[in-house]
Design an enzyme around this catalytic site. Sequence first.
Site, PDB file in Angstrom:
ATOM      1  N   ARG A   1       1.026  -1.186  -0.058  1.00 16.78           N
ATOM      2  CA  ARG A   1      -0.377  -0.604  -0.458  1.00 16.78           C
ATOM      3  C   ARG A   1       0.919   1.061  -0.072  1.00 16.78           C
ATOM      4  O   ARG A   1       0.266   2.483  -0.978  1.00 16.78           O
ATOM      5  CB  ARG A   1      -0.882   0.016   1.359  1.00 16.78           C
ATOM      6  CG  ARG A   1      -1.794   2.040   0.965  1.00 16.78           C
ATOM      7  CD  ARG A   1      -2.560   1.203   2.827  1.00 16.78           C
ATOM      8  NE  ARG A   1      -3.696   1.969   3.092  1.00 16.78           N
ATOM      9  CZ  ARG A   1      -4.125   2.529   3.668  1.00 16.78           C
ATOM     10  NH1 ARG A   1      -4.879   1.790   4.160  1.00 16.78           N
ATOM     11  NH2 ARG A   1      -5.344   3.572   3.318  1.00 16.78           N
TER      12      ARG A   1
ATOM     13  N   ASN B   1     -10.959  -4.338  -1.490  1.00 21.83           N
ATOM     14  CA  ASN B   1     -10.595  -3.343  -2.923  1.00 21.83           C
ATOM     15  C   ASN B   1      -9.592  -4.065  -3.088  1.00 21.83           C
ATOM     16  O   ASN B   1      -8.666  -4.238  -2.845  1.00 21.83           O
ATOM     17  CB  ASN B   1     -10.152  -1.961  -2.088  1.00 21.83           C
ATOM     18  CG  ASN B   1     -11.171  -1.017  -1.328  1.00 21.83           C
ATOM     19  OD1 ASN B   1     -12.353  -1.432  -1.708  1.00 21.83           O
ATOM     20  ND2 ASN B   1     -10.765  -0.490   0.126  1.00 21.83           N
TER      21      ASN B   1
ATOM     22  N   CYS C   1     -19.425  -2.250   0.575  1.00 19.76           N
ATOM     23  CA  CYS C   1     -18.125  -0.453   1.158  1.00 19.76           C
ATOM     24  C   CYS C   1     -18.813   0.207   2.231  1.00 19.76           C
ATOM     25  O   CYS C   1     -20.898  -0.232   2.315  1.00 19.76           O
ATOM     26  CB  CYS C   1     -18.030   0.102  -0.086  1.00 19.76           C
ATOM     27  SG  CYS C   1     -17.366   1.644  -0.099  1.00 19.76           S
TER      28      CYS C   1
ATOM     29  N   HIS D   1     -16.511   3.719  -4.917  1.00 18.17           N
ATOM     30  CA  HIS D   1     -15.945   4.722  -4.822  1.00 18.17           C
ATOM     31  C   HIS D   1     -15.682   5.825  -5.714  1.00 18.17           C
ATOM     32  O   HIS D   1     -14.749   6.575  -6.103  1.00 18.17           O
ATOM     33  CB  HIS D   1     -13.881   3.925  -4.861  1.00 18.17           C
ATOM     34  CG  HIS D   1     -14.109   3.953  -3.650  1.00 18.17           C
ATOM     35  ND1 HIS D   1     -12.644   3.252  -2.372  1.00 18.17           N
ATOM     36  CD2 HIS D   1     -14.483   3.655  -1.952  1.00 18.17           C
ATOM     37  CE1 HIS D   1     -12.468   2.707  -1.393  1.00 18.17           C
ATOM     38  NE2 HIS D   1     -13.736   2.494  -1.339  1.00 18.17           N
TER      39      HIS D   1
ATOM     40  N   TYR E   1     -14.546   9.592  -1.885  1.00 20.79           N
ATOM     41  CA  TYR E   1     -13.653   9.346  -3.631  1.00 20.79           C
ATOM     42  C   TYR E   1     -13.229  10.693  -4.470  1.00 20.79           C
ATOM     43  O   TYR E   1     -12.254  11.046  -5.270  1.00 20.79           O
ATOM     44  CB  TYR E   1     -13.846   7.749  -3.837  1.00 20.79           C
ATOM     45  CG  TYR E   1     -12.791   7.318  -2.519  1.00 20.79           C
ATOM     46  CD1 TYR E   1     -11.802   6.915  -2.351  1.00 20.79           C
ATOM     47  CD2 TYR E   1     -14.480   6.910  -1.806  1.00 20.79           C
ATOM     48  CE1 TYR E   1     -11.371   5.752  -1.251  1.00 20.79           C
ATOM     49  CE2 TYR E   1     -13.691   6.099  -0.582  1.00 20.79           C
ATOM     50  CZ  TYR E   1     -12.219   6.117  -0.531  1.00 20.79           C
ATOM     51  OH  TYR E   1     -12.020   4.808   0.816  1.00 20.79           O
TER      52      TYR E   1
END
Length: 421
Positions: A90, A144, A164, A194, A244
Amino acid sequence: MKLTVVGGGSTYTPELIDGFARLRDTLPVEELVLVDPAADRLELVGGLARRIFAKQGHPGRITTTADLDAGVAGADAVLLQLRVGGQAARQQDETWPLECGCVGQETTGAGGLAKALRTVPVVLDIAERVRRANPDAWIIDFTNPVGIVTRALLQAGHRAVGLCNVAIGFQRKFAALLDVAPHEVHLDHVGLNHLTWETGVRLGGPEGEDVLPRLLAEHGERIAGDLHLPRPLLDRLGVVPSYYLRYYYAHDQVVEELREGPSRAARVAAMERELLTMYGDPELAEKPALLAQRGGAFYSEAAVDLAAALLGGAGSPYQVVNTLNRGTLPFLPDDAVIEVQAAVGANGAVPLPVAPLDPLYAGLVANVTAYEELALDAALRGGRERVFEALLAHPLIGQYAYAETLTDQLIAHNREHLAWA
């Protein structure tokens, strides 16, 4: 009822456990299995999970294992919350795209594509093993990028629904502002994972009064502040975008902010180390307050509600989920995965009708859907050219020079997770 959580060693898990314990009348779990290859984390999380159940008087049994096949055997539902490559991957997703002046983020843009390429093959392998263990089991995907991962699962014929926490977060926020119970708030929530907008906020159900104009008039400043977007933009749009959308509506500003401070991944990694130390305290028998900063707010309530509805329990009849389009948004393919209100029951999720989407939003939805189709193809078949095409199609990238550079960086940073590289 047996439930299995794959990625059970996540620091998120105590949030989920707390929900199972509090909402046991909605979802009467008899056996809960936490599966994770990280034995040290699993031991800490599993110990806290058992203490939470014991403190709240839940009679269910919690077991832990690194053996996926043993963990999913006989499960009625399997929740996926894994992170291939961990926080280290990440951290890369959030940094190297910034070198090209593009957003570095784990679910969208180049970083989101990298995560999809790492994740889809692993999730599909897990799903096949779940199907062999129990072909009637439901798979609830919280991993995700949820839209791409759920599309991969559904395209392969699995009984899957994507989840989500953005929608339930808005529901709880709006309920508090309106001083009503959360179940009284029904969202006209539409878009992709998102990439969604609240186009209506109704009291009492799908046909209830739309109070979104009142919310914006009376609480627009607070809502805009939470989204880190200017109040005049919300007034002009007349809808509430998800957080987002800031990556699209304020892209360059976000890039500058990301370049200045420590990455979200670095902050989360530090937080996880602190949480795991807390989880090792044998006196701790509840989720610590710090966990609220980790993200995933209300994840447990959403997961319990969805699992209960799919398994014939007391779950809400209407829930925001990720599922097949099936003509709901007529400008998208039927097999696209959208995030909307759906009727959820033992046969799965069926989207509720959606009002025609304004071109201001429909255009972006169509663009990102095309990117997601290319991203899934790259995840399934590999190859540099497919990665390049997906990046070129993404509206946050678009320019061929950026796409070329980002393709090389993505492959270099993820080679160990890409079988074809």
